[in-house]
Design a protein around this motif. Sequence first.
Motif, short mmCIF file in Angstrom:
data_model
loop_
_atom_site.label_atom_id
_atom_site.label_comp_id
_atom_site.label_asym_id
_atom_site.label_seq_id
_atom_site.Cartn_x
_atom_site.Cartn_y
_atom_site.Cartn_z
N VAL A 128 0.76 -1.10 -0.02
CA VAL A 128 -0.12 0.04 -0.06
C VAL A 128 0.87 1.16 0.06
CG1 VAL A 128 -1.67 1.20 1.16
CG2 VAL A 128 -1.81 -1.22 1.31
N VAL A 129 0.59 2.09 -0.88
CA VAL A 129 1.37 3.43 -0.98
C VAL A 129 0.51 4.53 -0.77
CG1 VAL A 129 2.93 4.60 -2.42
CG2 VAL A 129 2.84 2.30 -2.79
N ALA A 130 1.04 5.75 -0.08
CA ALA A 130 0.26 6.71 0.02
C ALA A 130 0.98 7.82 -0.43
CB ALA A 130 -0.12 7.11 1.81
N GLU A 131 0.71 8.64 -1.43
CA GLU A 131 1.26 9.72 -1.83
C GLU A 131 0.65 11.12 -1.65
OE1 GLU A 131 3.12 7.89 -6.16
OE2 GLU A 131 1.10 7.57 -5.68
N GLU A 146 6.00 -4.45 6.72
CA GLU A 146 7.30 -3.82 6.84
C GLU A 146 6.84 -2.27 6.34
OE1 GLU A 146 9.75 -6.48 4.79
OE2 GLU A 146 9.07 -5.81 2.77
N ILE A 147 7.93 -1.31 6.53
CA ILE A 147 7.85 -0.13 5.85
C ILE A 147 9.01 0.27 5.11
CG2 ILE A 147 7.53 2.44 6.58
CD1 ILE A 147 5.20 0.88 7.85
N GLY A 148 8.91 0.70 4.04
CA GLY A 148 10.25 0.92 3.18
C GLY A 148 10.86 -0.24 2.85
N ALA A 149 12.04 -0.09 3.08
CA ALA A 149 12.99 -1.37 2.78
C ALA A 149 12.71 -2.37 3.74
CB ALA A 149 14.62 -0.92 2.66
N GLY A 150 12.08 -2.33 4.89
CA GLY A 150 11.58 -3.19 5.75
C GLY A 150 12.55 -4.38 6.14
N MET A 151 12.39 -5.51 6.03
CA MET A 151 13.16 -6.64 6.27
C MET A 151 14.27 -6.65 5.63
SD MET A 151 11.53 -8.44 8.79
CE MET A 151 9.86 -8.26 9.65
N GLY A 152 14.14 -6.05 4.21
CA GLY A 152 15.54 -6.01 3.27
C GLY A 152 16.51 -5.06 3.83
N THR A 160 16.41 8.41 -2.82
CA THR A 160 15.71 7.03 -2.66
C THR A 160 14.77 7.05 -1.56
OG1 THR A 160 17.52 6.68 -1.42
CG2 THR A 160 17.79 5.74 -3.69
N ASN A 161 14.00 6.10 -1.32
CA ASN A 161 13.13 6.01 -0.17
C ASN A 161 13.02 4.65 0.45
OD1 ASN A 161 10.85 6.63 1.35
ND2 ASN A 161 9.41 6.34 -0.22
N HIS A 162 14.26 4.41 1.00
CA HIS A 162 14.34 3.15 1.87
C HIS A 162 13.47 3.38 3.13
CE1 HIS A 162 17.83 2.50 -0.96
NE2 HIS A 162 17.29 1.45 -0.95
N ALA A 163 13.41 4.57 3.41
CA ALA A 163 12.81 4.76 4.80
C ALA A 163 11.15 4.86 4.63
CB ALA A 163 12.95 6.20 5.10
N GLY A 164 10.67 4.61 3.43
CA GLY A 164 9.18 4.34 3.07
C GLY A 164 8.68 5.52 3.69
N GLY A 165 9.20 6.83 3.44
CA GLY A 165 8.47 8.09 3.83
C GLY A 165 8.13 8.25 5.11
N ILE A 166 9.03 7.64 5.90
CA ILE A 166 8.93 7.77 7.54
C ILE A 166 10.20 7.95 8.24
CG2 ILE A 166 7.77 7.43 9.78
CD1 ILE A 166 5.70 5.78 8.01
N PRO A 219 6.56 9.46 -0.67
CA PRO A 219 5.42 8.31 -0.49
C PRO A 219 5.58 7.35 0.59
CG PRO A 219 6.22 8.61 -2.79
CD PRO A 219 7.46 9.26 -1.94
N ILE A 220 4.65 7.15 1.34
CA ILE A 220 4.56 6.30 2.48
C ILE A 220 4.47 4.77 1.99
CG2 ILE A 220 3.44 5.19 4.68
CD1 ILE A 220 2.94 8.38 5.28
N VAL A 221 5.22 3.84 2.13
CA VAL A 221 5.06 2.54 1.63
C VAL A 221 5.04 1.49 2.56
CG1 VAL A 221 6.23 0.90 -0.14
CG2 VAL A 221 6.52 3.35 -0.52
#
Length: 362
Positions: free
Chosen positions: A213-216, A248-254, A279-285, A294-296
Amino acid sequence: MSHNTFGHLFRVTTWGESHGPAIGCVVDGCPPGVPLEAIDIQRYLEKRRTGQSRFTTQRQEPDAVEILSGVFTNEAGQQVTTGTPISLVIKNVDQRAKDYSDIKDKFRPGHADYTYWKKYKIRDFRGGGRSSARETAMRVAAGAIARKVLDGITIRGALVQIGNRAVDRSLWDWDSVDSNQLFCPDPATAVHWAEYLDEVRKAGSSIGAVIEVVAEGVPAGLGAPIYAKLDQDLASAIMSINAVKGVEIGAGMGAAELTGEENADEIRIGSDGEARFMTNHAGGILGGISSGQPIVCRFTVKPTSSILVPRKTIDQEGHEIDLITKGRHDPCVGIRAVPIGEAMMALVLADHLLRHRAQCGG
Ligand SMILES: Cc1cc2nc3c(=O)[nH]c(=O)nc-3n(C[C@H](O)[C@H](O)[C@H](O)COP(=O)(O)O)c2cc1C
């Protein structure tokens, strides 16, 4: 039973059971003056509705929502929210309690039956009662109202993996998500998934899935650095969805596989003078607060527990038995979890938007 309310300033209480006469919710804290008609809610419920394809349960629920309170027609003739509690109801019309009479004193493995019995000593066995994902229809309904509060924010979800079959991200096309029955962002993969799911269904089995789910358009500043981190609240909300086993958020477990240089989302100044993340490894937070990126969020849904393959379990009297769960079930509940994940993202963001305004104004 308590703990049926969620959110601080945008608060949702849901009620009802799978095989009761109706399910409903009360949304309290929605600002006044927000245009709201039942059709605005219905379009999201349609996405979650059952019986629409061979990949979801054949229980036929029209999920027609009715707004009972909290709206009024303004001077311009438009129905808007009044700021008072908004009460929504959906009647259950296709309950078949007899489908469940043979499991009324048996604990279906993978279900909430055993833990409910241990905790409450009484259990509505019809379709899982309150533990049924039927309740999530009200989250989707409440989420539709939250979206209206989130003006300018787009929330979209997609199924990104079924079993060990992941989408090809280079072919990602948001426009194709709603044009296939699996909410797959890559139409070629959707065809393979459909064939695979037919095999799973015919074998009387089920399979797990991953949803993204992505919030832009989320402004920077929502959330808080300590006990109301945006990622913390998002993880809690998503984890509250039935059958979710990982978030998981952004890169999460990765992120465990990344070095500091790879993971750091470097910042530059854009032509408008605003910060640009590369880049957006943080998933927007970052630090529990939205960065404007974007929140991923991704989450894993376990395979449907109700399967036609016999499984070992026990009954209420403590006898060891083998059980087949008959009735109507989704071979992959991850499909219908897509609109539910979107709704939970919307509810968390609406709540945090109001909390941000309450503390910081603006
Ligand atoms: C949209 C959706 C539909 C579901 N339908 C079923 C179902 O038909 N059969 C089933 O065994 N579980 C189904 N589930 C999962 C159960 O509700 C869930 O596994 C059960 O309540 C136990 O909770 P837990 O898995 O979160 O521990 C569904 C979940 C979702 C999100």
